[in-house]
Write an enzyme that holds these catalytic residues in place. Structure first.
Site, PDB file in Angstrom:
ATOM      1  N   HIS A 134      -3.781  -3.235   6.367  1.00  9.79           N
ATOM      2  CA  HIS A 134      -2.886  -3.962   5.469  1.00  9.79           C
ATOM      3  C   HIS A 134      -3.765  -4.828   4.557  1.00  9.79           C
ATOM      4  O   HIS A 134      -4.847  -5.253   4.954  1.00  9.79           O
ATOM      5  CB  HIS A 134      -1.992  -4.843   6.349  1.00  9.79           C
ATOM      6  N   CYS A 375       1.711  -2.532   1.147  1.00 11.39           N
ATOM      7  CA  CYS A 375       0.522  -3.396   1.194  1.00 11.39           C
ATOM      8  C   CYS A 375      -0.679  -2.648   1.779  1.00 11.39           C
ATOM      9  O   CYS A 375      -1.448  -3.215   2.580  1.00 11.39           O
ATOM     10  CB  CYS A 375       0.779  -4.673   2.002  1.00 11.39           C
TER      11      CYS A 375
HETATM   12  N1  PMP Z   1      -0.893  -6.905   8.910  1.00 17.04           N
HETATM   13  C1  PMP Z   1       0.034  -5.959   9.111  1.00 17.04           C
HETATM   14  C2  PMP Z   1      -0.364  -4.692   9.824  1.00 17.04           C
HETATM   15  C3  PMP Z   1       1.333  -6.143   8.654  1.00 17.04           C
HETATM   16  O1  PMP Z   1       2.256  -5.187   8.852  1.00 17.04           O
HETATM   17  C4  PMP Z   1       1.666  -7.345   7.992  1.00 17.04           C
HETATM   18  C5  PMP Z   1       3.072  -7.597   7.471  1.00 17.04           C
HETATM   19  N2  PMP Z   1       3.581  -6.562   6.676  1.00 17.04           N
HETATM   20  C6  PMP Z   1       0.677  -8.312   7.823  1.00 17.04           C
HETATM   21  C7  PMP Z   1      -0.595  -8.057   8.292  1.00 17.04           C
HETATM   22  C8  PMP Z   1       0.949  -9.613   7.131  1.00 17.04           C
HETATM   23  O2  PMP Z   1       1.817 -10.387   7.880  1.00 17.04           O
HETATM   24  P1  PMP Z   1       2.411 -11.757   7.274  1.00 17.04           P
HETATM   25  O3  PMP Z   1       2.884 -11.418   5.898  1.00 17.04           O
HETATM   26  O4  PMP Z   1       3.528 -12.089   8.196  1.00 17.04           O
HETATM   27  O5  PMP Z   1       1.322 -12.742   7.272  1.00 17.04           O
END
Ligand code: PMP
Length: 417
Positions: A134, A375
């Protein structure tokens, strides 16, 4: 990578999943006149009444700031907030003084980047990431690399979307200081063999950072048993409020790290000549924290524990198998990510259609899926596609909802082609 454990029959039969689902008020609503079918839990999870009540109860009857006031409400708030830390530490099987509460995985990973990596890395050092990360587990390391002169190397995937482990081991050369990777991919659902990877990294003296965002909500996670150095998680995907989550770090590493943000709570003594910082985890919790949110998150952990994480994992594996079988009936549908060990995340495309058009038409049927790049631009680019649709399941979904998705896909495909 080991094959998934067979589903224990008692785990799926003994639990009244309909009664569990009934505890999520939002799942009762309609969208565009149709019953809501919420298949976007990898994006954010829905909240049971127990979590909503915990936040409301604190806000209505105990609201005060933590660690400052000696009055009754102040003590109640501090006790509840620190109690939340203890509950979350038990849930993940870590020490409470090694658990930093923060706004979620993005904050947690940035904290490691700025407080652990930035002061340590230098030109010639390397950071290893994987193709399936991500952006939250890519961009902070790029910022660190730019400022330190370190380089970034990327571990690649097999066509099924598993990590190419032999390739990964080859990347772990002596200049590598840090390896950051997802426990479970938010696009492919791939479950990475965290213990094996951390063992190999530790043998080479490489510090490991695991992004547990998509693992903690869906399977039992015993952080202490994983052998990593840092583990990040986010609360809103595990039935908790938004703006909550945490970073677990080994005490000896946290103890060496300078603060990330300065302010109240993170100090022992402040003089204009110099400031003495607090011990971890407070050192990394500057300012007023999300008190009500973390009380809600602890309620979520306790609630999930009550259902049982092993049962949740088995239930979701059952739903995933149902979805995989049902989706084969949709002509031209391609699934991205067919790892042997896979969570209930299904990214797909239908030949001749665009993901955003599919998601928009599905929404008109009351079905919420995510479309886009999730993302994860480098991963989508590797697959050679600009977008996919993603149906991500949770234990509160039903077979009937999956069947509704498949029926709607047949319908919207015909409209689009
Ligand atoms: N890492 C992964 C694998 C995710 O799925 C996400 C959320 N889509 C995030 C990081 C980021 O999480 P947050 O936006 O809650 O900080």
């Amino acid at each position: 990578m080991s094959a998934p454990a067979p589903t224990p029959p008692e785990a799926t039969t003994a639990i009244d999943w309909a009664a569990i689902r009934a505890q999520f008020p939002v799942l009762e609503r309609t969208v565009h006149g149709k019953p809501l079918v919420y298949l976007d839990s990898a994006n954010t999870g829905q909240k049971p009444q127990a979590v909503i009540d915990a936040v409301n109860e604190f806000t209505a009857h105990h609201n005060a700031n933590v660690s400052r006031a000696v009055h009754a409400l102040g003590s109640e708030a501090t006790e509840a907030y620190e109690g939340a830390r203890s509950t979350l530490a038990r849930f993940l099987n870590v020490r409470r003084d090694e658990l930093v509460l923060c706004s979620g995985t993005t904050f947690a990973l940035n904290l490691v980047a700025y407080s652990w990596a930035l002061p340590r890395l230098k030109p010639g050092d390397a950071i290893v990431l994987t193709r399936m990360e991500h952006h939250a587990n890519i961009v902070p390391w790029q910022l660190v690399a730019e400022r330190t002169g370190a380089t970034i190397k990327v571990a690649e995937l097999t066509p099924e979307g598993e990590l190419d482990l032999d390739g990964l081991w080859r990347l772990l050369t002596p200049e590598v200081r840090l390896l950051a990777f997802a426990h479970v991919s938010n696009v492919l659902g791939t479950v990475n063999p965290v213990r094996e990877i951390c063992r190999e990294a530790a043998k080479r003296g490489i510090t490991t950072v695991v992004d547990g965002s998509q693992a903690v909500p869906h399977r039992p996670v015993d952080v202490a048993a994983l052998g990593c150095d840092f583990y990040a998680f986010t609360g809103h995907k595990m039935c908790g409020p938004t703006g909550t989550g945490g970073l677990w770090g080994r005490r000896e590493l946290l103890a060496q790290m300078p603060p990330f943000l300065g302010g109240g709570e993170m100090i022992k003594e402040v003089r204009f000549e110099g400031t003495v910082f607090n011990d971890p985890p407070m050192r990394f919790e500057a300012g007023t924290p999300n008190i009500a949110g973390h009380i809600g998150l602890a309620a979520a952990a306790a609630w999930l524990d009550g259902v049982g994480m092993a049962a949740i994992e088995a239930r979701e594996q059952h739903l995933l198998a149902h979805a995989n079988a049902a989706l084969t009936t949709v002509p031209g549908l391609r699934i991205f990510g067919t790892a042997r060990e896979k969570a209930a995340v299904i990214s797909f495309a239908i030949a001749g259609t665009h993901a955003h058009d599919l998601a928009t038409l599905l929404d008109l049927e009351g079905i919420a899926v995510r479309s886009g790049q999730h993302c994860a631009h480098p991963l989508l680019a590797w697959f050679g596609v600009s977008a996919t649709c993603r149906a991500s399941l949770a234990f509160y979904n039903t077979e009937a909802e999956i069947d509704a998705l498949v029926a709607a896909l047949h319908k919207v495909r015909q409209l689009l082609l």
